[in-house]
Structures are given as C-alpha cells and as structure tokens.
Write a protein that holds these residues in place. Sequence first.
Motif, PDB file in Angstrom:
ATOM      1  N   VAL A 273      40.573  37.161  39.479  1.00 12.35           N
ATOM      2  CA  VAL A 273      40.167  37.779  40.733  1.00 12.35           C
ATOM      3  C   VAL A 273      40.929  39.080  40.924  1.00 12.35           C
ATOM      4  O   VAL A 273      42.159  39.114  40.798  1.00 12.35           O
ATOM      5  N   PHE A 274      40.213  40.138  41.235  1.00 16.03           N
ATOM      6  CA  PHE A 274      40.786  41.465  41.398  1.00 16.03           C
ATOM      7  C   PHE A 274      40.480  41.962  42.813  1.00 16.03           C
ATOM      8  O   PHE A 274      39.602  41.434  43.498  1.00 16.03           O
ATOM      9  N   ALA A 275      41.188  42.988  43.254  1.00 13.51           N
ATOM     10  CA  ALA A 275      40.928  43.575  44.569  1.00 13.51           C
ATOM     11  C   ALA A 275      41.139  45.076  44.498  1.00 13.51           C
ATOM     12  O   ALA A 275      41.960  45.564  43.708  1.00 13.51           O
ATOM     13  N   ALA A 276      40.412  45.798  45.339  1.00 11.63           N
ATOM     14  CA  ALA A 276      40.514  47.258  45.344  1.00 11.63           C
ATOM     15  C   ALA A 276      40.087  47.804  46.690  1.00 11.63           C
ATOM     16  O   ALA A 276      39.342  47.164  47.440  1.00 11.63           O
ATOM     17  N   GLY A 277      40.558  49.012  46.991  1.00 10.71           N
ATOM     18  CA  GLY A 277      40.160  49.699  48.215  1.00 10.71           C
ATOM     19  C   GLY A 277      41.085  49.391  49.385  1.00 10.71           C
ATOM     20  O   GLY A 277      42.252  49.022  49.204  1.00 10.71           O
ATOM     21  N   ASP A 278      40.557  49.515  50.587  1.00 11.48           N
ATOM     22  CA  ASP A 278      41.365  49.380  51.801  1.00 11.48           C
ATOM     23  C   ASP A 278      42.036  48.022  51.943  1.00 11.48           C
ATOM     24  O   ASP A 278      43.019  47.886  52.672  1.00 11.48           O
ATOM     25  N   VAL A 279      41.514  47.001  51.258  1.00 13.22           N
ATOM     26  CA  VAL A 279      42.052  45.651  51.414  1.00 13.22           C
ATOM     27  C   VAL A 279      43.221  45.367  50.476  1.00 13.22           C
ATOM     28  O   VAL A 279      43.953  44.390  50.667  1.00 13.22           O
ATOM     29  N   ALA A 280      43.438  46.218  49.477  1.00  7.08           N
ATOM     30  CA  ALA A 280      44.389  45.907  48.411  1.00  7.08           C
ATOM     31  C   ALA A 280      45.786  46.425  48.703  1.00  7.08           C
ATOM     32  O   ALA A 280      45.977  47.604  49.021  1.00  7.08           O
ATOM     33  N   MET A 281      46.787  45.542  48.581  1.00  7.97           N
ATOM     34  CA  MET A 281      48.202  45.901  48.675  1.00  7.97           C
ATOM     35  C   MET A 281      48.725  46.046  47.248  1.00  7.97           C
ATOM     36  O   MET A 281      48.871  45.060  46.529  1.00  7.97           O
ATOM     37  N   ALA A 282      48.994  47.284  46.831  1.00  5.42           N
ATOM     38  CA  ALA A 282      49.334  47.547  45.437  1.00  5.42           C
ATOM     39  C   ALA A 282      50.715  48.181  45.309  1.00  5.42           C
ATOM     40  O   ALA A 282      51.175  48.879  46.215  1.00  5.42           O
ATOM     41  N   PRO A 283      51.378  47.973  44.170  1.00  6.25           N
ATOM     42  CA  PRO A 283      52.683  48.608  43.969  1.00  6.25           C
ATOM     43  C   PRO A 283      52.527  50.124  43.848  1.00  6.25           C
ATOM     44  O   PRO A 283      51.570  50.614  43.263  1.00  6.25           O
TER      45      PRO A 283
END
Length: 410
Positions: A273-283
């Motif tokens: 499962v991956f996530a991207a855009g405004d919803v994603a908390m990334a390093p």
Amino acid sequence: MNPERIVIVGTGQAGGWAAKTLRDEGFAGCIIAVGEELHAPYERPPLSKAVLAGKAAPATTRIFPDELWRGLAVDWMPGRRAVALDRIAKVIRLDDGTEIRYDRLLLATGGRARALSVSTPAGGGIHTLRTLDDALVLAKLLPSCGRLLIIGAGWIGLEVAATARQSGTPVHVVEAQSRVCARALPAAIASRLQSLHQRHGVTFSLGATVARIETGATGGLCAWLGDGTAVAADCIVAGLGMIANDTLAQDAGITCANGIVVDALCATSDPHVFAAGDVAMAPSRWAGETIRLESWQNAQDQGIAAARSMLGHDAPYDPVPRFWSDQYDTHIQIVGLPKPSHRIAIREGNDADHFIAFALDGNRVRAAIGFNGGRDMRVARALVERATIVDPERLLDAGIDLKNVETGVA
C-alpha cells in the motif's frame, strides 16, 4: 512479483498523475481508479482564482484532455467512496458494497476542508472551498455578496479575498494568529502580504477568534468575535486549512500521524500500500522531519514517484518543497522551508511587490520567497537546492547577478 492490478483511491492531482505514469512506464495491467467526485482529475489552484471569478469553465481545470484520460484505459469509478480496506485479502470495499482486489494500492485521498467549530445558524451562508463544486457554488454567490467575511488568513483565505476584491466585493478577514500565513511566511514577509491586501481594500482582525455566528438583526449574518466585536456579512468563507483523509488507512491498521506515514519510496507500513499527495506524511531532509506537503507541485510529483515505486523502481522521493500563489497581480513563489531560526535577507526590486527574500542559516541559503521574482527565482531555487553559502552583501545588491553571490566561505 510484478503487479497485475493496481487500484488508486482518489482521482485528484496525485491519483491522476499516478495513473498516467503507470502507463508511461509501460504498465499494461489493470488500473482501477476510485474517486468520490464525479469530475475527471482536475487542478485545484484555479478554484480560488479563475473559477471563483467566473472566468474559467470547469473543463479548463482538468489535468488531462478527455481523449488522453480515456486513452489511459483506466477503469474509472467516479462518485464512489472506499469505506474499508482488508489488507490480508488485499481488497477494498466501496460504499455500495462492491469489493475490489488489488496487487498494489495507492491511497491518494487528499483532504477535506476543516469546518468551523462554533455555533452557526441553520439557514446556510457559510462555505468552504476545497472542491470544484465548492468553487462553482461560490462563483454564483460572489457577484451578489454585499459583504464577504473570510475566517482564516492562510493561502486559501487570502486567494479568495483577492478574487473577491477584484470583483468589487468588500472583504474582512479574521485570523486567530497575529499575522497572515503564519505557518508559511516569516513575519517580515507576512506583513508585506498583508499590506498588499490592505492596499486593495481588505480589512483585517488579527489575533482574533470567532465565538459564534448568528443571523443578523437586519438579515445576513453576524460573526461575534472573542472580544465582543460584531462583524456583519452576507456570506462567510471558512479557510481554516484541511484535514487529511487518512481514516481508511487508520482503520486498516496502517501507520498514520496527521496523514498516512510513508517512506522515501511512498510506501506505507504495508509494503503493498502506497500513499501520495496531500494525505501523505513523508520524510524530508529539507525539514529534518516527516512532513505533509499541501501543494500542487508535490501532489503531481509524488503521484508520479509513487507510481514508479509501485512498479519496483528504486528512486527515493525528496524534492525541495515548492509552492506558489497568485494574489491580485502578484505572483508569490516559495522554495524550501523557511524556519523561525533563519535570518531573513530581502533583495529589493522595483517596488514593494517585487522582491526576493532569502532565509539564511548563517550564510547558507535554506529557502527563498519571491514576490514577482521572475526568472531570478530559478537561480534562487538553485541556491536553495545546493544550500549555497553566499556573501550577504552581494546577495542583497540587486545590481549583482544572483549567479555571482556565492562565496564558498561559511
């Protein structure tokens, strides 16, 4: 194992670009895209500007021409909402009971507008601006709105203010912080942005909160501030930011913290499962921590990066943060992340609305903010990306080309 079926939940900027990138990268399998809205993938920046002003039709906001979107052979399911995720069976369930199996899943669910937390009258008149439908509703109301009250002086609130003032509508802005765009702009730059709006007739109540909203004694609405001040309005827009749509992931046991937590490859705590855009908390090495970037540029680029990662590409995503906003005739650009500890050095232009401000850590460039910065912002971006050590005096001298301000001495 190479995926044969990829499901994308969310068909905004990130989801749309992910679908296109999958095909561009040669993926010939099944792509299913589930979107709560009925619209094909569209861009949000025009919503508070040209669409709100009634100068752009909804079709002009689409990310891709209709023929290109159809040519991607995506099984697009508009007007549907994913309500449950079974990670063991690799299945998502929709609001009508439909179950969809996946090999890889991309959550590009974005966010929703934060609602007011105070009592409001039942008759309506209070709006938010997050979706195309929101913008179309407000675009119809704005010409007949005698007095507009905006609650929140962030980017959305100020863009709506600028659009409304350009149509002649009186605008008052209430903001709980002591300055506009407090999260994004240093005080010296926030004051210039506020001045820009004041010169166009916007009035402000800063450091003020709304206690309640009632129907006005002579019609319309009345917002009572915490200090007892009454602000009359015919229409109210709440620009209080957004809440990440991470409930689907949370309920499935995926790690979330003010958004869906992902690694540099856009993968969540579930490797499928991956996530991207405004919803994603990334390093982010630029922030020195995990952050959520709410910008047009990040939604597009992270959607592209997530698509490549789902196909097995090992290409970490960690771009320099970029943001832009158009207000009146001023084009605002931000590169990097200004911090309170940074020293602000302003390279002045021809007038108050033409300058580039640099956020310096010692003499090292960490961020740049341009008001009508033009092509110099391209050079400024390079200075930020290289964390360039500069000569501050040369940096501030508009007569010296920005390409010649590097010193190499800390």
